[in-house]
Design a protein around this motif. Structure first.
Motif, short mmCIF file in Angstrom:
data_model
loop_
_atom_site.label_atom_id
_atom_site.label_comp_id
_atom_site.label_asym_id
_atom_site.label_seq_id
_atom_site.Cartn_x
_atom_site.Cartn_y
_atom_site.Cartn_z
N LYS A 1 0.87 -1.18 0.00
CA LYS A 1 0.00 0.00 0.00
C LYS A 1 0.90 1.23 0.00
N PRO A 2 1.39 1.63 -1.18
CA PRO A 2 2.43 2.66 -1.22
C PRO A 2 1.95 4.09 -0.99
N PHE A 3 0.67 4.38 -1.27
CA PHE A 3 0.20 5.77 -1.20
C PHE A 3 0.03 6.20 0.26
N LEU A 4 0.68 7.31 0.63
CA LEU A 4 0.63 7.79 2.02
C LEU A 4 -0.31 8.98 2.19
N GLY A 5 -0.37 9.86 1.20
CA GLY A 5 -1.24 11.03 1.32
C GLY A 5 -0.90 12.07 0.28
N SER A 6 -1.75 13.08 0.18
CA SER A 6 -1.50 14.13 -0.82
C SER A 6 -1.45 15.50 -0.15
N LEU A 7 -0.66 16.38 -0.75
CA LEU A 7 -0.55 17.76 -0.28
C LEU A 7 -1.32 18.63 -1.27
N ASP A 8 -2.47 19.11 -0.84
CA ASP A 8 -3.26 19.92 -1.78
C ASP A 8 -3.32 21.36 -1.29
N GLY A 9 -3.42 22.29 -2.21
CA GLY A 9 -3.42 23.71 -1.88
C GLY A 9 -3.13 24.56 -3.09
N SER B 1 10.93 -1.87 -14.94
CA SER B 1 10.66 -1.26 -13.64
C SER B 1 10.34 -2.34 -12.61
N ARG B 2 10.72 -2.07 -11.36
CA ARG B 2 10.42 -3.03 -10.29
C ARG B 2 9.05 -2.75 -9.66
N ASP B 3 8.53 -1.52 -9.86
CA ASP B 3 7.20 -1.21 -9.31
C ASP B 3 6.56 -0.07 -10.10
N VAL B 4 5.25 -0.02 -10.06
CA VAL B 4 4.51 1.06 -10.73
C VAL B 4 3.42 1.55 -9.79
N TYR B 5 3.31 2.87 -9.62
CA TYR B 5 2.32 3.49 -8.74
C TYR B 5 1.34 4.32 -9.58
N HIS B 6 0.06 4.23 -9.21
CA HIS B 6 -0.96 5.03 -9.92
C HIS B 6 -2.18 5.16 -9.01
N THR B 7 -2.97 6.19 -9.21
CA THR B 7 -4.26 6.33 -8.52
C THR B 7 -5.29 6.75 -9.56
N LYS B 8 -6.56 6.61 -9.20
CA LYS B 8 -7.62 6.97 -10.16
C LYS B 8 -7.61 8.46 -10.47
N ARG B 9 -7.30 9.28 -9.46
CA ARG B 9 -7.41 10.72 -9.63
C ARG B 9 -6.15 11.34 -10.22
N MET B 10 -5.01 10.66 -10.11
CA MET B 10 -3.75 11.26 -10.56
C MET B 10 -3.74 11.39 -12.08
N GLN B 11 -3.43 12.60 -12.54
CA GLN B 11 -3.36 12.85 -13.98
C GLN B 11 -1.90 12.84 -14.42
N LYS C 1 5.49 5.53 -0.53
CA LYS C 1 6.62 4.79 0.05
C LYS C 1 7.55 4.37 -1.09
N ALA C 2 8.85 4.36 -0.84
CA ALA C 2 9.80 3.91 -1.87
C ALA C 2 9.69 2.40 -2.06
N ARG C 3 9.38 1.67 -0.98
CA ARG C 3 9.13 0.23 -1.06
C ARG C 3 7.70 0.02 -0.60
N ALA C 4 6.85 -0.45 -1.51
CA ALA C 4 5.40 -0.43 -1.31
C ALA C 4 4.93 -1.16 -0.06
N SER C 5 5.56 -2.30 0.30
CA SER C 5 5.06 -3.10 1.42
C SER C 5 5.83 -2.87 2.71
N GLU C 6 6.76 -1.91 2.71
CA GLU C 6 7.58 -1.67 3.90
C GLU C 6 6.74 -1.13 5.05
N LYS C 7 7.01 -1.64 6.26
CA LYS C 7 6.31 -1.13 7.43
C LYS C 7 7.05 0.09 7.95
N LEU C 8 6.31 1.19 8.12
CA LEU C 8 6.93 2.42 8.63
C LEU C 8 6.86 2.42 10.15
#
Length: 447
Positions: free
Chosen positions: A59-67, A318-328, A355-362
């Motif tokens: 679960k690589p996505f941590l959050g977004s900074l909007d403003g 690539s070793r991993d690919v990240y994407h979200t529905k809203r990301m353009q 996260k740089a490693r998707a399954s890493e525990k923070l």
């Protein structure tokens, strides 16, 4: 009686007693391999479970900074503080962020039009920005009163400035536009101007190891190398399509990677520009930006196909690919200096943290937990080439538009390969030579 030896049974309670009542019981094990004939199958099952759990916890996505009220055009990392990030937008606004709290600490309109690039000075006390209004402005990183909101220094360029990069330890920075220019903080005119008959340059980057080297990407599809101590440019290599961004490897002085319009990334060695050292595939649209990890072993790339991909420097895929529905469409990417996080800016006004490693525990790991994770990693490495484990580790779900584009690209590549093979069969021997993939993309090299 002085030579008498007495053997005493001595037991250490730590070897067989639990630390607390809630702790698990310690089991005595005999590691003699003759007693464990099914050790390899058992380890294979453990490796299979480990690689499955890795995908479950990815679960690589941590959050977004909007403003921002317009698309994010550029990002800059603070060289001394991990939690500070600067971002520029297409409407001329610059924002400073505190990544720990994910809040904006400061925002102001810096330029008229697009903020093309931002870079911090090595001590992190100030940062410079360039925009479409032909100005190079220097700002304080920390503000204590209203007067500090104004720029410390403003330099006026003769043409639009599209990129900026600061020297590792000297008070020198380079900008690119019509030409590559070297500036000193104390002077209003450029110290040096490098020209090589190109219309414009759109990206410039200082080498962080060999600090006098810098490189730029030009509009005539070329990558030009410069040396601060010389009066003119050093070398130039021309590719088939335009390169959008360039990043130097922070650990290997002579290696750099470029993000190209032909959906690929190319890693070059400065000493041998005739062909790339490696070609990194997998994106399905133009690659817009890239940034190296502080270890120099990996880099992250953002593309027009709305995905962020992580590559290992020695591998082509690539070793991993990240994407979200809203990301353009991606505009900029950065890899944090503690090697833990990735930041991406896109044209729908958001900056995202991954996260740089998707399954890493923070967070803090208990010793037993760390041992278990290290053991799982060792097992995954040991059985990495087994078909089932390889398939699970490699598989990624991607949006439908990317899946379709990948199929189309595969068809195009296979068709070109088949066409070459047919021409070779129906031509004289040697008339259609085998050209290695790495030599196909370089048009010429100039010195």
């Amino acid at each position: 009686m002085s030579g008498l030896k007495i053997k005493v049974i001595s037991r250490n309670p730590e070897d067989y007693l639990r630390a607390t009542k809630k702790d698990i019981h310690k089991i005595q094990r005999n590691y003699d391999p003759t007693l464990h004939p099914l050790e390899a199958p058992r380890e294979y099952v453990r490796a299979l479970n480990a690689v499955k759990l890795e995908r479950v916890f990815a679960k690589p996505f941590l959050g977004s900074l909007d403003g921002h009220s317009d698309g994010v055009s550029s990002l800059a990392k603070h060289p001394q503080r991990l939690a500070v990030l600067a971002s520029g937008a297409f409407d001329g606004e610059i924002r400073l962020w505190d990544l720990a709290s994910r809040k904006c600490t400061r925002n102001f309109v810096a330029h008229e039009g697009w903020v093309r690039s931002i870079c911090f000075t090595p001590d992190g006390e100030t940062f410079s920005s360039v925009g479409d209004d032909k100005t190079i402005k220097t700002w304080k990183s920390e503000v204590h009163d209203v007067e500090d909101e104004e720029p410390i220094n403003t330099l006026l360029s003769m043409s639009v400035v599209s990129g900026i990069s600061h020297h590792r330890n000297k008070p020198i920075f380079a900008t690119c536009g019509e030409n590559c220019q070297l500036w000193e903080n104390t002077r209003n005119e450029p110290v040096k101007v490098f020209k090589w008959g190109v219309d414009s340059l759109h990206h410039v980057a200082f080498n962080q190891v060999e600090t006098n080297l810098l490189a730029s990407c030009a509009s005539d599809r070329s990558i030009i190398l410069y040396d601060c101590r010389e009066t003119g440019p050093l070398r130039k290599v021309v590719l088939e399509l335009r390169s959008n961004a360039l990043a130097w490897n922070p650990m290997e002085a002579f290696m750099f990677t470029v993000a190209n319009e032909d959906y690929n990334l190319y890693t070059f060695d400065v000493r041998k520009l005739k062909q790339p050292v490696n070609i990194h595939l997998d994106h399905t649209s133009a690659v817009v930006d890239l940034d190296y990890a502080p270890t120099g072993r990996e880099f992250v790339a953002g593309s027009y196909d709305k995905t962020v991909r992580i590559f290992e420097t020695l591998k082509g895929h690539s070793r991993d690919v990240y994407h979200t529905k809203r990301m353009q469409r991606l505009t900029c990417v950065k890899w944090s200096l503690d090697n833990k996080y990735i930041l991406s800016g896109s044209d729908e006004m958001n900056i995202r943290m991954w996260k740089a490693r998707a399954s890493e525990k923070l967070g803090v790991l208990k010793p037993r937990e760390r041992t278990a994770l290290n053991y799982a990693d060792a097992l995954k490495e040991k059985f990495a080439s087994h078909p089932q484990i390889k398939r699970i580790a490699r598989h990624r779900h991607v949006p439908k538009h990317i899946l379709n584009a990948q199929k189309e690209l595969r068809t195009i590549r296979e068709k070109a390969k088949r066409k070459d093979a047919n021409r070779r069969v129906h031509s004289k021997p040697g008339a259609v030579p085998h050209v290695p993939e790495r030599q196909k993309h370089v048009v010429k090299e100039d010195e």
